[in-house]
Design a protein around this motif. Sequence first.
Motif, mmCIF file in Angstrom:
data_model
loop_
_atom_site.group_PDB
_atom_site.id
_atom_site.type_symbol
_atom_site.label_atom_id
_atom_site.label_comp_id
_atom_site.label_asym_id
_atom_site.label_seq_id
_atom_site.Cartn_x
_atom_site.Cartn_y
_atom_site.Cartn_z
ATOM 1 N N ARG A 184 0.822 -1.217 0.000
ATOM 2 C CA ARG A 184 0.000 0.000 0.000
ATOM 3 C C ARG A 184 0.856 1.267 0.000
ATOM 4 N NH1 ARG A 184 -2.496 -1.517 5.153
ATOM 5 N NH2 ARG A 184 -3.498 0.488 5.307
ATOM 6 N N ARG A 185 2.092 1.122 0.501
ATOM 7 C CA ARG A 185 2.972 2.277 0.600
ATOM 8 C C ARG A 185 3.256 2.888 -0.780
ATOM 9 N NH1 ARG A 185 7.395 1.065 4.933
ATOM 10 N NH2 ARG A 185 6.146 2.023 6.558
ATOM 11 N N ALA A 186 3.336 2.036 -1.786
ATOM 12 C CA ALA A 186 3.649 2.507 -3.138
ATOM 13 C C ALA A 186 2.579 3.475 -3.645
ATOM 14 C CB ALA A 186 3.780 1.310 -4.070
ATOM 15 N N SER B 248 -5.420 5.960 12.720
ATOM 16 C CA SER B 248 -5.159 5.299 14.002
ATOM 17 C C SER B 248 -5.338 3.791 13.902
ATOM 18 C CB SER B 248 -6.070 5.854 15.085
ATOM 19 O OG SER B 248 -7.377 5.368 14.932
ATOM 20 N N VAL B 249 -4.701 3.094 14.807
ATOM 21 C CA VAL B 249 -4.832 1.649 14.866
ATOM 22 C C VAL B 249 -4.575 1.200 16.309
ATOM 23 C CG1 VAL B 249 -2.426 1.217 14.215
ATOM 24 C CG2 VAL B 249 -4.129 -0.536 13.794
ATOM 25 N N VAL B 250 -5.319 0.191 16.750
ATOM 26 C CA VAL B 250 -5.054 -0.416 18.057
ATOM 27 C C VAL B 250 -4.431 -1.781 17.789
ATOM 28 C CG1 VAL B 250 -6.036 -1.265 20.220
ATOM 29 C CG2 VAL B 250 -6.989 0.761 19.150
ATOM 30 N N ARG C 241 2.733 1.612 14.046
ATOM 31 C CA ARG C 241 2.917 3.021 13.697
ATOM 32 C C ARG C 241 2.910 3.184 12.176
ATOM 33 N NH1 ARG C 241 6.758 4.085 16.934
ATOM 34 N NH2 ARG C 241 5.433 4.824 18.626
ATOM 35 N N ALA C 242 3.537 2.240 11.486
ATOM 36 C CA ALA C 242 3.543 2.279 10.014
ATOM 37 C C ALA C 242 2.114 2.199 9.490
ATOM 38 C CB ALA C 242 4.381 1.132 9.468
ATOM 39 N N GLU C 243 1.313 1.325 10.091
ATOM 40 C CA GLU C 243 -0.081 1.163 9.686
ATOM 41 C C GLU C 243 -0.868 2.452 9.930
ATOM 42 O OE1 GLU C 243 -1.781 -1.652 8.329
ATOM 43 O OE2 GLU C 243 -3.471 -0.266 8.213
ATOM 44 N N SER C 244 -0.689 3.060 11.096
ATOM 45 C CA SER C 244 -1.472 4.251 11.409
ATOM 46 C C SER C 244 -1.066 5.419 10.513
ATOM 47 C CB SER C 244 -1.386 4.590 12.897
ATOM 48 O OG SER C 244 -0.467 5.595 13.155
ATOM 49 N N SER D 77 -1.996 -1.194 22.457
ATOM 50 C CA SER D 77 -1.794 0.250 22.437
ATOM 51 C C SER D 77 -2.425 0.846 21.198
ATOM 52 C CB SER D 77 -0.300 0.583 22.433
ATOM 53 O OG SER D 77 0.274 0.216 23.654
ATOM 54 N N GLU D 78 -2.867 2.088 21.340
ATOM 55 C CA GLU D 78 -3.352 2.783 20.158
ATOM 56 C C GLU D 78 -2.243 3.668 19.632
ATOM 57 O OE1 GLU D 78 -5.896 6.197 20.261
ATOM 58 O OE2 GLU D 78 -7.002 5.502 18.513
ATOM 59 N N LEU D 79 -2.004 3.583 18.327
ATOM 60 C CA LEU D 79 -1.028 4.447 17.675
ATOM 61 C C LEU D 79 -1.809 5.439 16.843
ATOM 62 C CD1 LEU D 79 1.990 3.861 18.134
ATOM 63 C CD2 LEU D 79 0.616 1.823 18.398
ATOM 64 N N LEU D 80 -1.587 6.717 17.114
ATOM 65 C CA LEU D 80 -2.336 7.770 16.433
ATOM 66 C C LEU D 80 -1.376 8.633 15.628
ATOM 67 C CD1 LEU D 80 -5.002 9.521 16.217
ATOM 68 C CD2 LEU D 80 -4.169 10.746 18.207
ATOM 69 N N SER D 81 -1.750 8.950 14.400
ATOM 70 C CA SER D 81 -0.976 9.877 13.570
ATOM 71 C C SER D 81 -1.932 10.956 13.090
ATOM 72 C CB SER D 81 -0.412 9.178 12.335
ATOM 73 O OG SER D 81 0.187 7.963 12.684
ATOM 74 N N TYR D 82 -1.503 12.212 13.156
ATOM 75 C CA TYR D 82 -2.359 13.247 12.582
ATOM 76 C C TYR D 82 -1.531 14.417 12.081
ATOM 77 C CZ TYR D 82 -2.227 15.509 17.259
ATOM 78 O OH TYR D 82 -1.846 16.090 18.445
ATOM 79 N N GLY D 83 -2.131 15.178 11.203
ATOM 80 C CA GLY D 83 -1.429 16.306 10.615
ATOM 81 C C GLY D 83 -2.381 17.168 9.808
ATOM 82 N N THR D 84 -1.836 18.193 9.158
ATOM 83 C CA THR D 84 -2.626 19.115 8.368
ATOM 84 C C THR D 84 -2.351 18.875 6.885
ATOM 85 O OG1 THR D 84 -2.598 20.766 10.129
ATOM 86 C CG2 THR D 84 -3.021 21.573 7.912
#
Lengths: 143, 107
Positions: free
Chosen positions: A35-37, A65-67, A99-102, A133-140
């Motif tokens: 999916r990264r591609a 996010s992902v748990v 973290r990669a997934e989130s 654990s929940e890994l959260l990523s966010y940005g603008t």
Amino acid sequence: MTGVLIQLAIPLVLILAAAGGRVAHRRRGAHIERRRADVAHITLSPRPTLPGLDEPRHGELVVGSVVMGADYIRQVVGAWRNVIGGEIRSFTPVLDQARAESSLRMLEAANAKGAVGVVNVRFEAVRINNNASELLSYGTLVY
Amino acid sequence: MQLVNTETIPGWNITEVKGLVSGNTIRAKHLGRDIGAAFKNMAGGELKAYTELLAESRAEATSRMVAEAQALGASAIVNVRFTTSTVAGGAAEMYAYGTAVVAVPAP
């Protein structure tokens, strides 16, 4: 006789679950790579601006996010490592993958909105229970 | 309503600061989901029920923050931050906060 069977069955179930977990972990890793591609063209930055990319547009947040939990074997190894001290190597790949997934989910959401970048990216990890654990990523979004 | 986690919005001028706005929600885990998650935990991997639960809660906290900003007459929230903490009894608190501002397109 039934007592012996139950005593044998419990570790067997745990070992099978952990083995299945290992296979699933590897499969998820391969899925993330594929999916990264699709989102490779999106620039990610922890800085608030991206020179040359911040074309004026409606300001918008994007979240991913992902748990994720560790399998039973990793939990046991981790518990032992807690006694001895040092890096818990059995957890490192789990959190790394989570973290990669989130961040990938965040990027996919950005891609769906037609963004070319995500700035001011923040990563957070929150413990949900003993081994999840929940890994959260966010940005603008930047267009 | 524009939401960004940067201090400024490219192409927009911030003409007025309305103050700090926030929204929170505390969500308990559903017992059925909890038992399912305990089994899933043996094999590791994603606990989808929790991912969804936390995402829903975060959206709820965000919409409460947005409602507060709208009540103040703001048109954007800058510097948005999310925090999560587990509170007593396995419940999780989602908290979203930011600075409510009035933003107008830059001339």
